[in-house]
Design an enzyme around this catalytic site. Sequence first.
Site, PDB file in Angstrom:
ATOM      1  N   GLN A 196       0.815  -1.215   0.000  1.00  0.00           N
ATOM      2  CA  GLN A 196       0.000   0.000   0.000  1.00  0.00           C
ATOM      3  C   GLN A 196       0.851   1.268   0.000  1.00  0.00           C
ATOM      4  O   GLN A 196       1.889   1.331   0.653  1.00  0.00           O
ATOM      5  CB  GLN A 196      -0.907   0.044   1.243  1.00  0.00           C
ATOM      6  N   GLY A 254      -6.609  -0.431  -8.481  1.00  0.00           N
ATOM      7  CA  GLY A 254      -7.491  -0.859  -7.407  1.00  0.00           C
ATOM      8  C   GLY A 254      -7.163  -0.224  -6.073  1.00  0.00           C
ATOM      9  O   GLY A 254      -6.125   0.427  -5.896  1.00  0.00           O
ATOM     10  N   ARG A 255      -8.104  -0.413  -5.130  1.00  0.00           N
ATOM     11  CA  ARG A 255      -7.983   0.144  -3.787  1.00  0.00           C
ATOM     12  C   ARG A 255      -7.618   1.628  -3.843  1.00  0.00           C
ATOM     13  O   ARG A 255      -6.722   2.083  -3.145  1.00  0.00           O
ATOM     14  CB  ARG A 255      -6.957  -0.630  -2.965  1.00  0.00           C
ATOM     15  N   ALA A 256      -8.352   2.347  -4.646  1.00  0.00           N
ATOM     16  CA  ALA A 256      -8.011   3.749  -4.850  1.00  0.00           C
ATOM     17  C   ALA A 256      -9.152   4.694  -4.473  1.00  0.00           C
ATOM     18  O   ALA A 256      -9.580   5.490  -5.302  1.00  0.00           O
ATOM     19  CB  ALA A 256      -7.597   3.954  -6.309  1.00  0.00           C
TER      20      ALA A 256
END
Length: 390
Positions: A196, A254-256
Amino acid sequence: MKKTALYSLFTYLLHLATTKAQVVGTPSGFAAGTTGGGDAEPQTPSSLEELVSWISDDTPRTILIDREWNFIGTEGETSTQCCSTATTTCEGGTSAGQAWIQDTCDDGTWVECTYDNAGPSPMQVGSNKSIVGVGDAGVLRGKGLRLSEGTNNVIIQNIHITELNPQYVWGGDAITLDGCDGVWIDHNKFSLAGRQFIVSGWGAAGHVTISNNEFDGVTEWSAGCNGKHYWTLLLIGEEDWYTFQGNWLHDLSGRAPHLGTANTDSKILFHGVNNYFQDIGGHAFDIDTNTYVLLEGNYFDTVDTPITDATLTSGALVYDTPTVDAASACSASLGYICEWNQLAGSGTFPELTEQAVLDEFAQVKDSLVEHDGVGDVATNVVANAGVGKI
């Protein structure tokens, strides 16, 4: 004037500029009141050891990062086996994938791998710190920062954190928030991390403002097999308030960000305003339960999935201001008209207008930041977000 005199004058001016450099501005939003090192005299570390010591000790400090501090190779390497899956081999993809640094490999095969030990071992940050880059020169290469164990009152500004084993999942996180409070993360750049860019642990991240940062996902190693970083922000803390304003998130998959979790009884408030999402070859927002999310004035430019379908059934409470009417409806609870979100060349934007979100944010409306018109977001954010722009 003789060369020696010119050199002396240049050296003096450079020293003066460096010693006077310090935090620019003050945080708004949920981290308002955060002062970091406060009035502590700005100091420049002379070695990696001194840098680590100053960042982690209990003394209020303004620490200037005026160069690249390279941790790669300073703590040795680990040669072991990593787990290779379909997202490692990337058959038919446009980039290499990422093997996984982990103990089990039930869904893949073991492959030989070597990673740098500094990446998974971030620097522990003490309380009352301002960690500030000078100009565009401040770089932490190969090692990130961890705020935990009660750390509070920290400013991280104008630094580029990069190259944390980007070819391996679990290779390193740029900033970890886990048991902290009062954190301002401003005008930084994040790139080439194994995991991350910003992650919260199971503990509280507390009151956090993440503003004017560049999240640069361009990479040769992508879990999405498309040259775009997947692991952007994972925010799952126990009790968190986030102001997420003016950030540039580009070339991601992703995961944004990802918000919330069903694994704990956490409660997360997230105000996302005037962010620029550009070239997301996957999803931007993925929102789980235990969340209250207010989105306004964000610009989605060539984003495959602005908000995931899973968000719609997760129990997340979201007010995403899809229309002018929804913007006007903010007035009764918040005392102002919200700014609607805009899409260009992007996927479907669901209409989510949970009144419970407005009711929750009405209790903290003094911490809500003002928005700009969404039509100006792309230009303003690109001009302002990242290092060397303060």
